[in-house]
Motif scaffolding. Sequence first.
Motif, PDB file in Angstrom:
ATOM      1  N   VAL A 125       7.415   9.160  -8.518  1.00  0.00           N
ATOM      2  CA  VAL A 125       5.867   8.956  -8.592  1.00  0.00           C
ATOM      3  C   VAL A 125       5.370   8.557  -9.945  1.00  0.00           C
ATOM      4  N   VAL A 134       3.923   5.400  -5.687  1.00  0.00           N
ATOM      5  CA  VAL A 134       5.049   6.149  -4.893  1.00  0.00           C
ATOM      6  C   VAL A 134       6.013   5.616  -4.349  1.00  0.00           C
ATOM      7  N   SER A 183       9.832   6.179  -2.448  1.00  0.00           N
ATOM      8  CA  SER A 183      10.567   6.924  -1.670  1.00  0.00           C
ATOM      9  C   SER A 183      11.902   6.473  -0.967  1.00  0.00           C
ATOM     10  N   SER A 213       3.148  17.378   0.801  1.00  0.00           N
ATOM     11  CA  SER A 213       2.763  16.346  -0.110  1.00  0.00           C
ATOM     12  C   SER A 213       1.327  16.515  -0.871  1.00  0.00           C
ATOM     13  N   GLY A 245       2.219  10.808  -1.863  1.00  0.00           N
ATOM     14  CA  GLY A 245       1.217   9.675  -0.997  1.00  0.00           C
ATOM     15  C   GLY A 245      -0.054   9.567  -1.310  1.00  0.00           C
ATOM     16  N   LEU A 246      -0.393   8.305  -0.983  1.00  0.00           N
ATOM     17  CA  LEU A 246      -2.022   7.913  -1.440  1.00  0.00           C
ATOM     18  C   LEU A 246      -3.085   8.916  -0.696  1.00  0.00           C
ATOM     19  N   SER A 275      -5.553  -0.416  -4.170  1.00  0.00           N
ATOM     20  CA  SER A 275      -4.139  -1.188  -3.386  1.00  0.00           C
ATOM     21  C   SER A 275      -4.382  -2.588  -3.623  1.00  0.00           C
ATOM     22  N   TYR A 287      -2.541   0.869  -6.827  1.00  0.00           N
ATOM     23  CA  TYR A 287      -2.091   1.816  -5.942  1.00  0.00           C
ATOM     24  C   TYR A 287      -1.027   1.197  -5.222  1.00  0.00           C
ATOM     25  N   GLN A 288       0.145   1.887  -5.064  1.00  0.00           N
ATOM     26  CA  GLN A 288       1.197   1.313  -4.450  1.00  0.00           C
ATOM     27  C   GLN A 288       2.021   2.588  -3.635  1.00  0.00           C
ATOM     28  N   GLU A 289       2.609   2.004  -2.450  1.00  0.00           N
ATOM     29  CA  GLU A 289       3.352   2.910  -1.703  1.00  0.00           C
ATOM     30  C   GLU A 289       4.542   2.127  -1.025  1.00  0.00           C
ATOM     31  N   ASP A 290       5.745   2.626  -1.493  1.00  0.00           N
ATOM     32  CA  ASP A 290       6.854   1.922  -0.980  1.00  0.00           C
ATOM     33  C   ASP A 290       7.854   3.134  -0.412  1.00  0.00           C
ATOM     34  N   PRO A 291       7.848   2.898   1.131  1.00  0.00           N
ATOM     35  CA  PRO A 291       8.438   3.742   1.622  1.00  0.00           C
ATOM     36  C   PRO A 291      10.129   3.544   1.620  1.00  0.00           C
TER      37      PRO A 291
END
Lengths: 250, 304
Positions: A64, A101, A103, A116, A122-123, A151, A156-160
């Motif tokens: 993160v 974030v 993962s 979480s 996570g967002l 985003s 804001y970013q989330e990359d699984p």
Amino acid sequence: MKRLFALLCLVFLGAARDPILVPEVSQHKVEVRQGFTGTELLLFGAILDPQGTRAGRDYDIVVVLKGPTQSITVREKQKHAGIWINAASAQFRSAPSFYAVASSRPLNQIVDARTSAIYELGLPFIQLSPIGTIDPDRQVRFAAGLAGVMSEGSLYQEDPHGVTVSEQVLYQARIALPSSVQTGSYTAETFAISKGRVVASAVARVEVQKQGFERFVADFARHQAFLYGLVAVALSIAMGWIAGRLFAYV
Amino acid sequence: MDVYLPIANLAVNGLVIVALGALTGLLSGVFGVGGGFLTTPLLIFYGIPPTVAAASAASQVTGASVSGVFAHSRRGGVDYQMGGVLVLGGVIGTGIGALLFRLLSALGQIDTVISVLYVVLLGSIGSFMARDAVREIRAHARGLTLAASKRRHHPLVASLPLRWRFYRSGLYISPLAPLLLGVVTGIATMLMGIGGGFMLVPAMLYILGMSAGVVVGTSLFQIMFVTMATTMMHALTTRAVDMVLAVLLLLGSVTGAQVGARLALSVRPERLRLALAAIVLVVAFRMALGLTYRPDAVYTVTAL
């Protein structure tokens, strides 16, 4: 030294099963200069067992990167009398100006909602500290709205699948900082997770600073507003005047 | 060519901004409007924060009008006396505008008010100008010249007390009329990030009844000073004047303004007015759509 001490403690306390994370960032200092169009940070490190050998087990890794927090107002437009106007708002005291974030697997497969929420993974789980009372549904709605706006600008970013772990020991993740990042102190936290439980975490810091001319202009505008205004006006008059002169002979 | 804007805090394509400046500069030279009514919305559309866009557009308009004022004053096209009264009103208006800006921002309604103002002002002025220009063009086609009755000023203006002689404008009217006009455009400048020229020019022609030869020059003269006041006001209150952005816009607009001033001489004025009316109406229409259609961004975020 601290790390060594922590390591020794772990050994003597016999928490031998929990691994140690040794995190590193490709750049501890990001300089915002002329021509800055954003940059990419490589967050990497090693997962070791307390004896200092490789962990030899599969851990899920979550990274993160969080920017300085700010107090914000989120406004929501609603349609009234045929036009869209700002009709509702919510205020938050600690919205991160940047949150990414990454993962090794989708977050919902790694941890449950409670974990979480504790570690802000996570967002939907960012701690926003609403100002005043706000009912949970409303907070979720505005938090989602905020995440949507941020985003959009890649703030804001989330990359699984952003983290790759090789040979059960080295992990790495790439996170892109857009040019619109705020300056300040960023923290890069790494979590090692096993069976839904965070078994180790470690923090590295990144400073984002304006340098050179950019820094000069920003400081000038903030600390000597009147002079800055005069210079801006003088500059526009001079440029207009010079152009007028040049073209008078064309 | 990427350029980082230190106040707006983001990187933009410098060439796009210069081109944008050139476009609005061209308008300013041709029509005697500042072009701010185009610059600000386009900058916002490009992703520049609204306050920074409005504040920096103001200094761009200053630059564009300086070269315009020089070009027109060489031809004796500026009524300095009338301009002085307008500027005084404009500066008062800027102060009022700054207060309104703060009030509306606190209420969270500044965006809506700005959009509604754009639609109402641009829509009404645009259709008025279009109607008038079409009528003139028709008359011209029939080989007639319209009676000079439009040189008469509005009856309300005549009812105001105190009268001055404005020689270059060919007027003998109360200075309160241009003063009030100045106040209104000053408020608009601060709120909408525009020079107010598109309001000034028709008002000068149809309400004050100034002679057409000095309208464009005098309006630019007023715009120049009022946008200077606006830039200072923004530098002191919102701290949103981005010098790098302003310089890029200026590069384009000062050259555009010069080209525009030359172009204006070779085209018939009623055609010019019809063209301006069309541009103004398009912007108003776009703004109206923005208000009534579901916006892309239902949520907006502002720092406290």
